[in-house]
Design a protein around this motif. Sequence first.
Motif, PDB file in Angstrom:
ATOM      1  N   UNK A   1     -23.636  40.513 -44.573  1.00 42.58           N
ATOM      2  CA  UNK A   1     -24.333  39.237 -44.609  1.00 42.58           C
ATOM      3  C   UNK A   1     -23.685  38.253 -43.638  1.00 42.58           C
ATOM      4  N   UNK A   2     -24.481  37.248 -43.253  1.00 42.29           N
ATOM      5  CA  UNK A   2     -23.950  36.138 -42.467  1.00 42.29           C
ATOM      6  C   UNK A   2     -24.779  34.890 -42.751  1.00 42.29           C
ATOM      7  N   UNK A   3     -24.106  33.746 -42.772  1.00 43.04           N
ATOM      8  CA  UNK A   3     -24.783  32.467 -42.972  1.00 43.04           C
ATOM      9  C   UNK A   3     -24.316  31.515 -41.884  1.00 43.04           C
ATOM     10  N   UNK A   4     -25.252  30.818 -41.264  1.00 40.92           N
ATOM     11  CA  UNK A   4     -24.892  29.919 -40.173  1.00 40.92           C
ATOM     12  C   UNK A   4     -25.610  28.587 -40.301  1.00 40.92           C
ATOM     13  N   UNK A   5     -24.935  27.558 -39.835  1.00 36.83           N
ATOM     14  CA  UNK A   5     -25.503  26.220 -39.700  1.00 36.83           C
ATOM     15  C   UNK A   5     -25.604  25.927 -38.203  1.00 36.83           C
ATOM     16  N   UNK A   6     -26.793  25.537 -37.768  1.00 35.11           N
ATOM     17  CA  UNK A   6     -27.050  25.325 -36.356  1.00 35.11           C
ATOM     18  C   UNK A   6     -27.466  23.875 -36.107  1.00 35.11           C
ATOM     19  N   UNK A   7     -26.893  23.292 -35.070  1.00 34.43           N
ATOM     20  CA  UNK A   7     -27.215  21.919 -34.701  1.00 34.43           C
ATOM     21  C   UNK A   7     -27.664  21.878 -33.255  1.00 34.43           C
ATOM     22  N   UNK A   8     -28.675  21.079 -32.973  1.00 34.90           N
ATOM     23  CA  UNK A   8     -29.186  20.939 -31.611  1.00 34.90           C
ATOM     24  C   UNK A   8     -29.510  19.487 -31.338  1.00 34.90           C
ATOM     25  N   UNK A   9     -29.036  18.983 -30.195  1.00 34.15           N
ATOM     26  CA  UNK A   9     -29.273  17.596 -29.828  1.00 34.15           C
ATOM     27  C   UNK A   9     -30.755  17.335 -29.582  1.00 34.15           C
TER      28      UNK A   9
ATOM     29  N   UNK B   1     -27.369  19.807 -25.969  1.00 39.20           N
ATOM     30  CA  UNK B   1     -26.161  20.317 -26.619  1.00 39.20           C
ATOM     31  C   UNK B   1     -26.552  21.032 -27.894  1.00 39.20           C
ATOM     32  N   UNK B   2     -25.796  22.057 -28.214  1.00 42.10           N
ATOM     33  CA  UNK B   2     -26.024  22.793 -29.450  1.00 42.10           C
ATOM     34  C   UNK B   2     -24.704  23.354 -29.944  1.00 42.10           C
ATOM     35  N   UNK B   3     -24.670  23.600 -31.244  1.00 44.72           N
ATOM     36  CA  UNK B   3     -23.487  24.198 -31.858  1.00 44.72           C
ATOM     37  C   UNK B   3     -23.935  25.031 -33.045  1.00 44.72           C
TER      38      UNK B   3
END
Length: 708
Positions: free
Chosen positions: A700-708, A175-177
């Motif tokens: 510009x863009x800023x992102x937070x990424x999560x991965x199981x 899973x990822x978000x």
Amino acid sequence: MSKKSFTLSKIATLCAVALSTSAFAEQAKDKDIERVSVYGQHHKNYITEQADSASKLGITIKETPQSISVVSRALMDDFSLDDINAVLESTPGVTVEQIETDRTYFKARGFDITNFQVDGLGIPQDGGDVHGTLDTSIYDRIEIVRGANGIMTGAGTPAATVNMVLKKPTYTTQASASASVGSWNKNRLEVDVSGALTDNHAMRAVVTKQRSDSYLDRYATDLTLGYIAYEGQLTDSTKVSVNYIRQSKDADSPLWGALPLFYDDGTATDFDVSTSTAADWSYWNNDNEHIFVELEQSLGTSWFIRARYAHMTNEQDSELFYVYGTPSAETGLGLTGYASEYDYKDQQNLYDLYATGDFSLFGQTHNLVFGVSSADMNYQDSSLYDYTTGNGFPAMPPLEDFEGNAPIPTLEDAYNGSKVEADQKSAYASARFKITEPLAILAGGRYTEWDSEGLSYGNSKVNSSEEFIPYIGAVYDFAENYTVYASYTETFAPQSEQDQTGMALDPITGESKELGIKAQLLDGQLFATFAIFDALQDGIALPDTALSTPDNTVYYAAEGINSDGYELELSGRLTDDLSASFSYSHVDIEAGDDANEGKLVRDYTPEDQVKVALNYQVPVIEGLSFGANYRWQAKTSRVQSNGTIPTVTTQGAYGLLDLVATYQVTERISATFNVNNVTDEKYLHSLYWAQGYYGAPRHYAFSINWQL
């Protein structure tokens, strides 16, 4: 062969006979087919070697005698290549002609790209344009086969085939978000979940939501995308997969047409990059729904049969505002608005049945694929205008003063539109013969019948044509890590324009020749290709002004467009910490004396392009990496019609630089910061049409990424 004798049932029978009478499968039972080969695992997976868009033979890019580029998931993620426009802007030899905010053309080697596929299924676009944008969050990779690809696609051009390969379910839970915010109130959320239902069944789901304003005045978009994929092992030898896609993109105040490029004295316009001709009441909504079903049956250990079906529906609902005319250099006046309601719907049913595998002969192992395909398509659209209230064609203020407050029209007049049906049936076969250990020959062909009927805005779309497209290629490994190749194929594209006798012109025909070398360098960590190509299209419909009347335009088949050039591409891991992708492409375009459009293509197509992507992992700071994505193109121009004043619109050579920094905060969480168009370059998106608009300034863009 008569058209009546060519049916899918007869072709399928022939294929079944060929399979049952061949000793190939029996000889190949003890041979394992290499479905995916990886030569040199690239750091960050910026370029993936898996690609089957060119042959369906299960061979590697190195074994295929054509130029193939693969844009990986990692590259799309790192540089926020969230739609197909951004992906193809980073692809060697491809130009993205973004003529409006929600309509784009794509070109390669001087020709329109008309073949777009999803998991290898697709049909040529009638005009080559893509409405709305195709979001990339559901794709594992994008494969681009440059040059003609007649065996796999039927009708088309010598440009390229773009195959968008869907993410597949996994039997391990993952899973990822990702959540991102950016310039102009851009907010985007992606969620991707996959896992096994049982030991033999798995599913995957992807949901994407994006809302954004724009650097363009008044323009805003709202995108929703859902994707569900199922894969099941019904028996030890039978596998089924089902994929469902639903995407909607609503656009407020989109561009229909674009900005005028010159004033009445012939001088170039120079508006602010935010300038838009869209009315504040205008909108353009696009909805797409796609279903894919595939059944695969293994035959022994190296043969299998695949049956595939796709149903695609695309709908558009819009009220648009176009601006035309030539503004005064002194006052900015002289433009006129043009309102229209436009509705569109198309449906496509695609079928593909083929068998592929290995066989042994004369001490060598060879590959074979043969099959049949069919596509039935229909579309209808309608346009309405306002000729009665006075609001349908308002006089415009100078665009510098226009704030979108065009009068609201009553769009009920002059109904016009299209209703067209088309059908394509094909049979194809391709084989790779291993002549000696270093030499392989690929040969095949595709027979296609194309029929269409209907009217489009008063123009007949009746057409019936059939063509056989041959393909021949050779690959020779002249050293352990070096391969040379050559290939030849032909193309055809149906056209419905009529000559003076009322007969539809013959299809546009063409041919594509390519010679190249592919090499694995740095112990297999770097892959390099160099290709020389020569492509031709002939018989393109042009108006016959001498025989046409105000009420009836007739056409003739003009001399063709010839394109030749070369492409260089390198990709892979240069050091333990540095990965790179580099390409340089050059194209020369010539046209016959009467192919004026060909001369125009030559002018607005950049002769030279350079594209570079880099990723560097900082060795002294674990988890920190930097990346750069740079695209440069040579000068382009377009000769404009401005009465007796010669006018040439020119876009000088320019380069665009994007930068990215990523930090792995924890084992599961990372943060990414993107800066696009770092140098704040001001440039026109395209000179494909006589109008154009500017690309986005620095953002510009800023992102937070999560991965199981």
